[in-house]
Design a protein around this motif. Structure first.
Motif, PDB file in Angstrom:
ATOM      1  N   VAL A   1       2.981   5.874  -1.991  1.00 45.42           N
ATOM      2  CA  VAL A   1       1.736   4.886  -1.767  1.00 45.42           C
ATOM      3  C   VAL A   1       1.651   3.844  -0.928  1.00 45.42           C
ATOM      4  CG1 VAL A   1      -0.113   3.860  -3.346  1.00 45.42           C
ATOM      5  CG2 VAL A   1       1.188   5.771  -4.113  1.00 45.42           C
ATOM      6  N   PHE A   2       2.712   2.982  -0.858  1.00 47.01           N
ATOM      7  CA  PHE A   2       2.647   1.842  -0.222  1.00 47.01           C
ATOM      8  C   PHE A   2       3.586   1.752   0.929  1.00 47.01           C
ATOM      9  CE2 PHE A   2       2.544   1.052  -4.756  1.00 47.01           C
ATOM     10  CZ  PHE A   2       1.098   0.520  -4.734  1.00 47.01           C
ATOM     11  N   GLY A   3       3.578   0.637   1.940  1.00 43.14           N
ATOM     12  CA  GLY A   3       4.438   0.495   2.865  1.00 43.14           C
ATOM     13  C   GLY A   3       4.451  -0.924   3.241  1.00 43.14           C
ATOM     14  N   ILE A   4       5.527  -1.569   3.894  1.00 36.03           N
ATOM     15  CA  ILE A   4       5.818  -2.793   4.177  1.00 36.03           C
ATOM     16  C   ILE A   4       5.335  -3.005   5.654  1.00 36.03           C
ATOM     17  CG2 ILE A   4       7.277  -4.529   4.256  1.00 36.03           C
ATOM     18  CD1 ILE A   4       8.834  -3.422   2.051  1.00 36.03           C
ATOM     19  N   MET A   5       4.499  -4.151   5.751  1.00 34.06           N
ATOM     20  CA  MET A   5       3.791  -4.361   7.450  1.00 34.06           C
ATOM     21  C   MET A   5       4.476  -5.526   7.815  1.00 34.06           C
ATOM     22  SD  MET A   5       0.038  -4.535   8.033  1.00 34.06           S
ATOM     23  CE  MET A   5      -0.140  -6.273   7.494  1.00 34.06           C
ATOM     24  N   GLN A   6       4.720  -5.700   9.022  1.00 33.79           N
ATOM     25  CA  GLN A   6       5.330  -6.932   9.497  1.00 33.79           C
ATOM     26  C   GLN A   6       3.941  -7.362  10.131  1.00 33.79           C
ATOM     27  OE1 GLN A   6       8.470  -6.811  12.502  1.00 33.79           O
ATOM     28  NE2 GLN A   6       7.717  -8.494  13.361  1.00 33.79           N
ATOM     29  N   VAL A   7       3.620  -8.749   9.854  1.00 39.00           N
ATOM     30  CA  VAL A   7       2.410  -9.302  10.519  1.00 39.00           C
ATOM     31  C   VAL A   7       2.956 -10.246  11.772  1.00 39.00           C
ATOM     32  CG1 VAL A   7       0.618 -10.973   9.890  1.00 39.00           C
ATOM     33  CG2 VAL A   7       1.401  -9.450   8.126  1.00 39.00           C
ATOM     34  N   GLU A   8       1.991 -10.068  12.598  1.00 42.42           N
ATOM     35  CA  GLU A   8       2.332 -10.802  14.011  1.00 42.42           C
ATOM     36  C   GLU A   8       1.995 -12.253  13.849  1.00 42.42           C
ATOM     37  OE1 GLU A   8       3.808  -9.733  16.640  1.00 42.42           O
ATOM     38  OE2 GLU A   8       3.815  -7.467  16.032  1.00 42.42           O
ATOM     39  N   ASP A   9       2.776 -13.286  14.397  1.00 42.26           N
ATOM     40  CA  ASP A   9       2.545 -14.617  14.265  1.00 42.26           C
ATOM     41  C   ASP A   9       1.005 -15.163  14.449  1.00 42.26           C
ATOM     42  OD1 ASP A   9       5.245 -14.603  13.945  1.00 42.26           O
ATOM     43  OD2 ASP A   9       5.719 -15.668  15.728  1.00 42.26           O
ATOM     44  N   ASP A  10       0.450 -14.619  15.691  1.00 39.75           N
ATOM     45  CA  ASP A  10      -0.789 -15.086  15.797  1.00 39.75           C
ATOM     46  C   ASP A  10      -2.012 -14.637  14.942  1.00 39.75           C
ATOM     47  OD1 ASP A  10      -0.840 -12.547  16.473  1.00 39.75           O
ATOM     48  OD2 ASP A  10      -1.618 -12.869  18.418  1.00 39.75           O
TER      49      ASP A  10
ATOM     50  N   LEU B 232       3.860  -2.714 -11.758  1.00 35.90           N
ATOM     51  CA  LEU B 232       2.649  -3.064 -10.662  1.00 35.90           C
ATOM     52  C   LEU B 232       1.777  -2.070 -10.816  1.00 35.90           C
ATOM     53  CD1 LEU B 232       2.080  -4.700  -8.166  1.00 35.90           C
ATOM     54  CD2 LEU B 232       2.909  -2.896  -6.876  1.00 35.90           C
ATOM     55  N   TRP B 233       0.364  -2.412 -11.019  1.00 31.25           N
ATOM     56  CA  TRP B 233      -0.730  -1.705 -11.351  1.00 31.25           C
ATOM     57  C   TRP B 233      -2.208  -2.278 -10.755  1.00 31.25           C
ATOM     58  CZ3 TRP B 233       1.416  -4.997 -15.243  1.00 31.25           C
ATOM     59  CH2 TRP B 233       0.510  -5.549 -15.913  1.00 31.25           C
ATOM     60  N   PRO B 234      -2.811  -1.645 -10.094  1.00 33.20           N
ATOM     61  CA  PRO B 234      -4.121  -2.019  -9.502  1.00 33.20           C
ATOM     62  C   PRO B 234      -5.071  -2.699 -10.457  1.00 33.20           C
ATOM     63  CG  PRO B 234      -4.147   0.367  -9.585  1.00 33.20           C
ATOM     64  CD  PRO B 234      -2.954  -0.241 -10.274  1.00 33.20           C
ATOM     65  N   LEU B 235      -5.843  -3.672  -9.906  1.00 32.60           N
ATOM     66  CA  LEU B 235      -7.211  -4.278 -10.658  1.00 32.60           C
ATOM     67  C   LEU B 235      -8.098  -3.670 -10.270  1.00 32.60           C
ATOM     68  CD1 LEU B 235      -5.929  -8.127 -10.680  1.00 32.60           C
ATOM     69  CD2 LEU B 235      -5.433  -6.537 -12.446  1.00 32.60           C
ATOM     70  N   ARG B 236      -8.209  -2.888  -9.395  1.00 32.26           N
ATOM     71  CA  ARG B 236      -9.454  -2.118  -8.876  1.00 32.26           C
ATOM     72  C   ARG B 236      -9.022  -1.177  -7.702  1.00 32.26           C
ATOM     73  NH1 ARG B 236     -10.206  -3.415  -3.372  1.00 32.26           N
ATOM     74  NH2 ARG B 236      -9.454  -5.514  -2.665  1.00 32.26           N
ATOM     75  N   ASP B 237      -9.936   0.001  -7.302  1.00 31.68           N
ATOM     76  CA  ASP B 237      -9.630   0.906  -6.279  1.00 31.68           C
ATOM     77  C   ASP B 237      -9.377   0.243  -5.045  1.00 31.68           C
ATOM     78  OD1 ASP B 237     -10.095   2.670  -8.174  1.00 31.68           O
ATOM     79  OD2 ASP B 237     -12.200   3.153  -7.635  1.00 31.68           O
ATOM     80  N   LEU B 238      -8.320   0.587  -4.316  1.00 30.61           N
ATOM     81  CA  LEU B 238      -7.982   0.233  -2.883  1.00 30.61           C
ATOM     82  C   LEU B 238      -7.993   1.294  -1.957  1.00 30.61           C
ATOM     83  CD1 LEU B 238      -6.177  -1.655  -5.071  1.00 30.61           C
ATOM     84  CD2 LEU B 238      -5.425  -2.548  -2.940  1.00 30.61           C
ATOM     85  N   ASP B 239      -8.750   0.981  -0.793  1.00 29.92           N
ATOM     86  CA  ASP B 239      -8.684   2.089   0.343  1.00 29.92           C
ATOM     87  C   ASP B 239      -7.378   2.024   1.155  1.00 29.92           C
ATOM     88  OD1 ASP B 239     -11.099   2.772  -0.231  1.00 29.92           O
ATOM     89  OD2 ASP B 239     -12.105   1.229   0.960  1.00 29.92           O
TER      90      ASP B 239
ATOM     91  N   LYS C 212       4.049  -7.982   4.706  1.00 28.14           N
ATOM     92  CA  LYS C 212       3.058  -7.748   3.760  1.00 28.14           C
ATOM     93  C   LYS C 212       3.284  -6.330   3.078  1.00 28.14           C
ATOM     94  CE  LYS C 212      -0.673 -10.752   5.487  1.00 28.14           C
ATOM     95  NZ  LYS C 212      -2.294 -10.762   5.626  1.00 28.14           N
ATOM     96  N   VAL C 213       2.550  -6.020   2.125  1.00 27.40           N
ATOM     97  CA  VAL C 213       2.567  -4.699   1.711  1.00 27.40           C
ATOM     98  C   VAL C 213       1.075  -4.147   1.577  1.00 27.40           C
ATOM     99  CG1 VAL C 213       3.110  -3.378  -0.690  1.00 27.40           C
ATOM    100  CG2 VAL C 213       4.454  -5.195   0.041  1.00 27.40           C
ATOM    101  N   ILE C 214       0.991  -2.918   2.032  1.00 26.34           N
ATOM    102  CA  ILE C 214      -0.323  -2.381   1.916  1.00 26.34           C
ATOM    103  C   ILE C 214      -0.417  -1.008   1.491  1.00 26.34           C
ATOM    104  CG2 ILE C 214      -1.091  -3.576   4.047  1.00 26.34           C
ATOM    105  CD1 ILE C 214      -0.572  -1.023   5.711  1.00 26.34           C
ATOM    106  N   VAL C 215      -1.349  -0.537   1.025  1.00 25.02           N
ATOM    107  CA  VAL C 215      -1.669   0.962   0.640  1.00 25.02           C
ATOM    108  C   VAL C 215      -1.641   1.786   1.933  1.00 25.02           C
ATOM    109  CG1 VAL C 215      -3.245   2.675  -0.415  1.00 25.02           C
ATOM    110  CG2 VAL C 215      -2.953   0.137  -1.212  1.00 25.02           C
ATOM    111  N   THR C 216      -0.740   2.725   1.927  1.00 27.59           N
ATOM    112  CA  THR C 216      -0.618   3.770   3.120  1.00 27.59           C
ATOM    113  C   THR C 216      -1.100   5.229   2.301  1.00 27.59           C
ATOM    114  OG1 THR C 216       1.644   3.962   2.425  1.00 27.59           O
ATOM    115  CG2 THR C 216       1.239   2.392   4.063  1.00 27.59           C
ATOM    116  N   LYS C 217      -1.157   5.286   1.395  1.00 22.83           N
ATOM    117  CA  LYS C 217      -1.758   6.730   1.089  1.00 22.83           C
ATOM    118  C   LYS C 217      -2.970   6.926   1.594  1.00 22.83           C
ATOM    119  CE  LYS C 217      -2.515   9.468  -3.329  1.00 22.83           C
ATOM    120  NZ  LYS C 217      -2.670   9.425  -4.665  1.00 22.83           N
TER     121      LYS C 217
END
Length: 652
Positions: free
Chosen positions: A76-85, A233-240, A107-112
């Motif tokens: 469901v999730f993936g770890i994303m590297q955020v660019e400095d800018d 860990l559980w969601p508080l709302r639907d996520l895209d 960061k962690v984002i939804v990848t599903k």
């Protein structure tokens, strides 16, 4: 894939780094046996899940994942590297605070592909704990556990590439991990076992960022059958697809100022404009203390009068009393109902019934004496003695539950003035140094608020030290006096003429604050730890030889004067705002104190007593061992009101 318009790199995690991102299929076949197991799970864990706010919708799936070891976050999730800018812009858009540490930031984002639905009963996930520790063992574990320091350094953004550990690196890691650590406490077991446990979530959990508008909630959970702790860990709302996983580090905090304080480890804030002066709490504070303590106050009674030759029947389970009280004026009884004196080891609560039915029976406690023996209450009543920061004989103290903004303001103002900023965090109602921490790390102190209720006291950075001869350098020491309270109105207070000394085992310096034997003096409860014994009559000439300009008699006068002032203010108001005037109460307390260097109004260097704590029903084993008449003296003064021949000094 990531959210539209964001550049990202997915981080590859090996199995040993984060097993909870490994894909796993979730199949569930309901049957009677599974339903029975689910009911057992609910019976065992339901109360904890409700307390943590986990919706019942997820309980069935949670039980299955725990029982079958299903770790499906990787689906469901993936770890994303955020660019400095884009860090600043993205944080502003999402009201998100990025975890600290050197770049790169993740960061962690939804990848599903079809996102995540909060209404789906399977939308609850397990987060592993990469490290679980108690604070007093953290440094040793980082030194000794293979790979732990390297993993924690990577997680916290500290430069360390597997070379030989050293204390400086460990200091840096521990300082940074303040922002990544979280806490829970066991509700059962010994006092030592109930000391708060801290943990660091794995690389997946630790990359979940804070947000004031979180998309998820997380809570620690102890799974009984596996004897294992996770975070849920559980969601508080639907996520895209592509939306970020965030959680609120100050969940449930509605007060804007307190919320700002609690988030300071992640969001630096200036609180210097908050008035840092402290005053006595309002009367509602004392009413709440009484309610929490579940004491029932007595009715007013006349002072009992006893025949001069009366032999008192004593009921007690206190072994030290049973073994050492042998005066002919006292006999023991196993029947509490026929006793003239009830001498209890535990706290007595129902003074109302005692005052109604047996007002002549003495008890070895005073109603509302917790205003002296509980640390936040002690600081509160002591403020009646005056002074901008309270009386000189008590270290500057803040209640982290009720005075957090004032403390932060004080800390920041002291920092501006270049003053020492080492503080000691103490639980309200524990002794022996348990769960007690010394630090100058503001974020660390703020996070302590999340564990047991605590006060934070100014650490004595300039203590009067002692040359014990067998240790290179000077060591800390503290002094214990036994105080006898016979009456509140009028105040009838005595000090036992013998005092007891406790010493650190290593020379004092303002570093390595997790070195117990350097900064603490209570050694008689620690295994394989040297206990230095110096009797009071040996100590006095040694002290005066080391400090010839400071006669002990003068120093002791100041010590006893501070005791009188404390009891005067603690008994100045009626219960529940002060120690209760109950004529059938008697009590023995132990006051622990240190001496610190200070200056008087003329700038002359003086030794200032510093009261550390007041102990109810103290351990008197050493007193009985070296002074066999100890309890005979105590009972003679408190019960018979006979001072002649007893080694006590009337204070008030």
């Amino acid at each position: 894939g990531a959210a539209a318009g964001m550049r990202c790199v997915f981080r590859a995690l090996g199995e040993n780094q984060c097993p909870y991102l490994q894909p796993a299929a979730l199949t569930m076949e309901p049957c009677a046996e599974q339903e029975a197991e689910l009911q057992l799970f609910t019976d065992l864990h339901g109360a904890a899940l409700e307390t943590s706010g986990v919706p019942p919708l997820y309980w069935k799936s949670l039980h299955h994942k725990l029982a079958q070891e299903v770790f499906d976050a990787g689906d469901v999730f993936g770890i994303m590297q955020v660019e400095d800018d884009e860090i600043d812009e993205d944080a502003e858009e999402k009201k998100t605070t990025l975890n600290p540490g050197a770049p790169p930031v993740y960061k962690v984002i939804v990848t599903k592909e079809d996102g995540l639905q909060a209404s789906d009963g399977n939308s609850i996930f397990l987060i592993d704990h990469a490290w679980t520790y108690r604070v007093d063992q953290a440094r040793q574990q980082l030194w000794e556990v293979p790979g732990l320091l390297h993993r924690m350094a990577n997680l916290a953004g500290v430069e360390f590439h597997g070379e030989v550990p050293d204390d400086d690196v460990i200091d840096d890691v521990l300082a940074e991990l303040v922002r990544f650590s979280h806490t829970y406490q066991l509700s059962q077991g010994s006092a030592e076992e109930q000391v708060p446990i801290w943990y660091v979530m794995d690389e997946f959990g630790s990359q979940i960022q804070h947000s004031d508008e979180p998309t998820f909630r997380t809570a620690p959970f102890f799974y009984g059958p596996g004897h294992t702790a996770f975070n849920l860990l559980w969601p508080l709302r639907d996520l895209d697809h592509g939306e970020e996983v965030t959680w609120d580090h100050a969940h449930g905090e509605q007060n804007p100022l307190i919320r700002k304080c609690r988030l300071l480890p992640w969001e630096p804030a200036d609180l210097r404009e908050v008035n840092a002066s402290i005053s006595e709490p309002p009367e509602d504070y004392y009413r709440a203390v009484l309610a929490d303590n579940k004491e029932v106050l007595p009715l007013p009674i006349e002072t009992p009068v006893y025949p001069k030759d009366k032999i008192f029947k004593v009921y007690t389970e206190f072994k030290q009393v049973l073994k050492n009280l042998n005066s002919p004026r006292f006999v023991f009884t196993e029947n509490e109902k026929e006793a003239d004196i009830i001498y209890l080891y535990n706290h007595f609560k129902d003074y109302r019934t005692l005052s109604e039915q047996r007002p002549h029976v003495m008890v070895n406690q005073f109603p509302c004496e917790n205003l002296l023996t509980v640390k936040d209450c002690l600081a509160a009543v002591a403020r009646r003695a005056g002074g901008v920061n309270g009386p000189k004989w008590l270290p500057l103290t803040f209640n982290l539950r009720t005075e957090l903004p004032q403390f932060i303001s004080c800390y920041q103002q002291r920092e501006d003035r270049g003053e020492d900023n080492h503080w000691i965090c103490k639980p309200w109602n524990l002794a022996r140094g348990l769960d007690t921490h010394i630090t100058n790390n503001l974020s660390y102190i703020i996070r302590q608020r999340e564990s047991t209720p605590k006060v934070v006291c100014k650490y004595i950075e300039n203590p009067v030290l002692f040359d014990r001869g067998d240790v290179e350098g000077l060591v800390k020491f503290d002094i214990r006096y036994i105080i006898l309270l016979r009456s509140v109105q009028p105040l009838q207070l005595y000090a036992y003429n013998v005092f007891w000394l406790r010493f650190s085992n290593r020379s004092f310096s303002l570093d390595h604050f997790d070195d117990y034997q350097k900064h603490f003096t209570v050694m008689n409860y620690a295994d394989e730890t040297q206990l230095k014994q110096v009797h009071y009559n040996e100590f006095i000439p040694m002290f005066e030889k080391q400090y010839p300009k400071y006669p002990w008699k003068k120093t002791e006068e100041e010590i006893l004067k501070s005791f009188v002032e404390l009891f005067q203010v603690a008994t100045a108001k009626p219960a529940p705002f002060g120690v209760c005037n109950y004529p059938s109460s008697r009590a023995t307390y132990a006051i622990d104190l240190m001496l610190k260097w200070d200056t008087d109004s003329d700038g002359k260097l003086i030794m200032q007593p510093q009261i550390l704590e007041v102990n109810f029903n103290p351990d008197c084993a050493r007193a009985c061992k070296y002074h066999p008449s100890f309890f005979n003296d105590i009972f003679k003064v408190l019960v018979l009101d006979e001072v002649a021949g007893c080694p006590v000094t009337r204070l008030s």
